[in-house]
Write a protein that holds these residues in place. Structure first.
Motif, PDB file in Angstrom:
ATOM      1  N   VAL A 103       0.840  -1.211   0.000  1.00 43.83           N
ATOM      2  CA  VAL A 103       0.000   0.000   0.000  1.00 43.83           C
ATOM      3  C   VAL A 103       0.873   1.258   0.000  1.00 43.83           C
ATOM      4  O   VAL A 103       1.916   1.310   0.660  1.00 43.83           O
ATOM      5  N   GLU A 104       0.460   2.223  -0.809  1.00 43.94           N
ATOM      6  CA  GLU A 104       1.151   3.528  -0.855  1.00 43.94           C
ATOM      7  C   GLU A 104       0.115   4.582  -0.480  1.00 43.94           C
ATOM      8  O   GLU A 104      -0.712   4.966  -1.304  1.00 43.94           O
ATOM      9  N   THR A 105       0.146   5.030   0.758  1.00 43.25           N
ATOM     10  CA  THR A 105      -0.866   5.980   1.191  1.00 43.25           C
ATOM     11  C   THR A 105      -0.572   7.376   0.639  1.00 43.25           C
ATOM     12  O   THR A 105       0.583   7.725   0.416  1.00 43.25           O
ATOM     13  N   GLU A 106      -1.658   8.122   0.440  1.00 47.45           N
ATOM     14  CA  GLU A 106      -1.505   9.455  -0.152  1.00 47.45           C
ATOM     15  C   GLU A 106      -1.356  10.509   0.943  1.00 47.45           C
ATOM     16  O   GLU A 106      -1.748  10.294   2.075  1.00 47.45           O
ATOM     17  N   ARG A 107      -0.815  11.656   0.546  1.00 45.38           N
ATOM     18  CA  ARG A 107      -0.737  12.793   1.464  1.00 45.38           C
ATOM     19  C   ARG A 107      -1.287  14.031   0.777  1.00 45.38           C
ATOM     20  O   ARG A 107      -1.088  14.228  -0.421  1.00 45.38           O
ATOM     21  N   GLU A 108      -1.949  14.855   1.565  1.00 51.44           N
ATOM     22  CA  GLU A 108      -2.464  16.125   1.063  1.00 51.44           C
ATOM     23  C   GLU A 108      -1.277  17.013   0.673  1.00 51.44           C
ATOM     24  O   GLU A 108      -0.316  17.129   1.453  1.00 51.44           O
ATOM     25  N   PRO A 109      -1.316  17.647  -0.495  1.00 52.29           N
ATOM     26  CA  PRO A 109      -0.220  18.568  -0.839  1.00 52.29           C
ATOM     27  C   PRO A 109      -0.107  19.677   0.208  1.00 52.29           C
ATOM     28  O   PRO A 109      -1.114  20.192   0.698  1.00 52.29           O
ATOM     29  N   ILE A 110       1.120  20.025   0.525  1.00 54.48           N
ATOM     30  CA  ILE A 110       1.396  21.013   1.569  1.00 54.48           C
ATOM     31  C   ILE A 110       0.687  22.340   1.303  1.00 54.48           C
ATOM     32  O   ILE A 110       0.221  23.021   2.228  1.00 54.48           O
ATOM     33  N   LYS A 111       0.574  22.703   0.005  1.00 53.19           N
ATOM     34  CA  LYS A 111      -0.057  24.001  -0.309  1.00 53.19           C
ATOM     35  C   LYS A 111      -1.515  24.038   0.163  1.00 53.19           C
ATOM     36  O   LYS A 111      -2.048  25.110   0.426  1.00 53.19           O
ATOM     37  N   ASN A 112      -2.160  22.886   0.296  1.00 54.80           N
ATOM     38  CA  ASN A 112      -3.569  22.854   0.717  1.00 54.80           C
ATOM     39  C   ASN A 112      -3.741  22.985   2.228  1.00 54.80           C
ATOM     40  O   ASN A 112      -4.865  23.178   2.713  1.00 54.80           O
ATOM     41  N   ILE A 113      -2.678  22.809   2.969  1.00 49.45           N
ATOM     42  CA  ILE A 113      -2.835  22.777   4.434  1.00 49.45           C
ATOM     43  C   ILE A 113      -1.924  23.773   5.147  1.00 49.45           C
ATOM     44  O   ILE A 113      -1.816  23.751   6.376  1.00 49.45           O
ATOM     45  N   THR A 114      -1.278  24.635   4.371  1.00 44.99           N
ATOM     46  CA  THR A 114      -0.301  25.546   4.970  1.00 44.99           C
ATOM     47  C   THR A 114      -0.630  26.987   4.633  1.00 44.99           C
ATOM     48  O   THR A 114      -1.005  27.280   3.490  1.00 44.99           O
ATOM     49  N   THR A 115      -0.525  27.858   5.610  1.00 41.69           N
ATOM     50  CA  THR A 115      -0.676  29.299   5.393  1.00 41.69           C
ATOM     51  C   THR A 115       0.693  29.931   5.561  1.00 41.69           C
ATOM     52  O   THR A 115       1.367  29.709   6.588  1.00 41.69           O
TER      53      THR A 115
END
Ligand SMILES: Cc1cc2nc3c(=O)[nH]c(=O)nc-3n(C[C@H](O)[C@H](O)[C@H](O)COP(=O)(O)O)c2cc1C
Length: 224
Positions: A207-219
């Motif tokens: 399994v290769e789990t995904e991660r939210e792109p940093i630009k979507n969760i960072t201010t």
């Protein structure tokens, strides 16, 4: 292995070779991990390391309780996710990936039940580390510190060719751990970590789990 490689290489391992992990290796991993940071250096963690007959008794008893329909009674807050949230969506995505790899069709209740049971058997790992904390501490306070030590254990394990899975499910029946692992009531049982040599042929390990792109969760502020 450098730090970035280790962080990116770590993944949850849910299938292990039936090869024991030497106690000296486990001792080294815990010694290294004990350098993890904690609030005011309180180090609010304790380890109980299980293998052999003790672990077999815990596995057997967990599965017996599961089949008896006994309700799980975890001793720490197990998060739940609103059904319409991104968190629930990510959980569903993971389950879909794992079930596809394991060839478990949605409607196959037998295969699903066997997968659930596998978790209660700690994925048949040769060793399990149970992390507990003292009940004199607040309920949520030590959890941040314990998160830091858990990740440090998982990263250090890679150095020895070992894989891990952090596992809530392994602490769902604390009464079993109290009985066979002799963890007293004065300690709150927080988490299990399965540890052993990965079986890379086991489908779920691919399994290769995904991660939210940093630009979507960072201010970002003040950079211009
Ligand atoms: C607090 C916590 C509890 C977890 N509990 C379980 C569990 O009960 N069963 C399981 O298969 N994986 C469990 N995991 C592993 C996560 O599913 C896994 O970390 C996540 O899907 C990301 O995948 P990765 O570890 O392969 O990067 C847990 C992870 C954490 C941090």
């Amino acid at each position: 292995m450098d730090v970035i490689e280790a962080v990116k290489k770590r993944k949850s391992i849910r299938g292990y070779k039936p090869v024991p992990v030497p106690k000296e290796v486990l001792e080294q991993i815990l010694e290294v991990a004990s350098h993890a940071p904690s609030a005011m250096n309180t180090q609010p963690w304790e380890f109980t390391v299980l293998t052999g007959d003790v672990l077999e008794n815990v596995r057997r008893s967990n599965v017996e309780l599961l089949h008896s329909g006994a309700p799980p009674s975890p001793e720490h807050v197990v998060v739940s996710w609103p059904t319409d949230s991104i968190y629930r969506q990510r959980q569903v995505n993971l389950a879909k990936q794992l079930f596809q790899l394991m060839d478990i069709p949605r409607e196959d209740k037998g295969k699903r039940a066997r997968w659930l049971e596998r978790g209660f058997r700690y994925f048949d790992a040769p060793t399990v580390i149970i992390i507990s904390t003292d009940r004199c501490l607040s309920e949520s306070g030590p959890l941040l510190d314990i998160g830091a030590v858990i990740q440090t254990i998982c990263l250090t394990a890679l150095h020895f060719g070992l894989g891990t899975c952090i596992e809530d499910q392994g602490t769902m029946y604390p009464e079993v751990l109290r009985k066979y692992a002799h963890i007293p009531e004065s300690k709150r049982i927080i988490m299990a970590i399965t540890i052993g040599y990965p079986d890379w042929d086991f489908p779920a390990n691919k399994v290769e789990t995904e991660r939210e792109p940093i630009k979507n969760i960072t201010t970002w502020l003040g950079f211009d």
